[in-house]
Scaffold this motif. Structure first.
Motif, mmCIF file in Angstrom:
data_model
loop_
_atom_site.group_PDB
_atom_site.id
_atom_site.type_symbol
_atom_site.label_atom_id
_atom_site.label_comp_id
_atom_site.label_asym_id
_atom_site.label_seq_id
_atom_site.Cartn_x
_atom_site.Cartn_y
_atom_site.Cartn_z
ATOM 1 N N LEU A 97 -16.843 -104.323 26.536
ATOM 2 C CA LEU A 97 -17.272 -102.935 26.443
ATOM 3 C C LEU A 97 -16.542 -102.077 27.476
ATOM 4 C CD1 LEU A 97 -19.104 -100.734 25.265
ATOM 5 C CD2 LEU A 97 -20.835 -101.433 26.921
ATOM 6 N N ARG A 98 -16.426 -102.572 28.706
ATOM 7 C CA ARG A 98 -15.720 -101.827 29.760
ATOM 8 C C ARG A 98 -14.267 -101.593 29.372
ATOM 9 N NH1 ARG A 98 -12.323 -103.434 33.126
ATOM 10 N NH2 ARG A 98 -12.901 -105.637 33.025
ATOM 11 N N GLN A 99 -13.610 -102.603 28.820
ATOM 12 C CA GLN A 99 -12.205 -102.471 28.440
ATOM 13 C C GLN A 99 -12.018 -101.469 27.309
ATOM 14 O OE1 GLN A 99 -11.525 -106.621 27.641
ATOM 15 N NE2 GLN A 99 -10.762 -107.023 29.713
ATOM 16 N N HIS A 100 -12.876 -101.534 26.292
ATOM 17 C CA HIS A 100 -12.787 -100.559 25.197
ATOM 18 C C HIS A 100 -13.114 -99.157 25.691
ATOM 19 C CE1 HIS A 100 -11.930 -103.250 21.923
ATOM 20 N NE2 HIS A 100 -12.955 -104.019 22.218
ATOM 21 N N ALA A 101 -14.097 -99.045 26.577
ATOM 22 C CA ALA A 101 -14.481 -97.738 27.108
ATOM 23 C C ALA A 101 -13.335 -97.110 27.884
ATOM 24 C CB ALA A 101 -15.721 -97.876 27.989
#
Length: 135
Positions: A97-101
């Motif tokens: 999620l952090r990487q996509h965000a």
């Protein structure tokens, strides 16, 4: 709610100050925390305002938090199903999620739509829309 039922909820109010800056005041009842994504791709969870699920203790006070929103930032609201996958630890989902965000903040995975709404390409386990605040 019916007796003996619980639910998660994130309730938020957006406010634009006289100087054009935005703030988010919010309270979370057992819901995953919102993710703040700056224009340069830095991300962090907004962990304030966390409380018990709805239906657990109606007499318990509801904490809340206020966060300033940097210009051209994005706040991502999502369900726990976005980061959970069978056979995978929660940490792996949170990292994904952090990487996509971060790519959203840099405009790599999203395109500006009307009214600041971002259209995100629809893939399994990704959000369908998020909100970006103007400069």
């Amino acid at each position: 709610m019916y007796p003996h039922e619980t639910a998660t909820c994130l309730y938020g109010l957006l406010d634009e100050d006289d100087d054009g800056t935005w703030t988010l005041e919010f309270s979370s009842a057992g819901h995953p925390p919102p993710r703040l994504i700056t224009h340069d791709g830095d991300t962090r969870y907004l962990t304030g305002g966390r409380g018990l699920l709805l239906g657990v203790d109606s007499d318990s006070p509801r904490p809340h938090a206020t966060e300033p929103l940097p210009a051209r930032s994005t706040v991502l609201l999502y369900t726990d199903g976005l980061m959970e996958r069978r056979g995978e630890g929660l940490d792996a989902g949170m990292t994904r999620l952090r990487q996509h965000a971060a790519t959203l903040g840099q405009g790599q995975a999203a395109q500006d739509g009307p009214g600041g709404l971002l259209a995100v390409p629809r893939k399994p386990q990704t959000p369908s829309a998020v909100r970006r605040w103007p400069a």
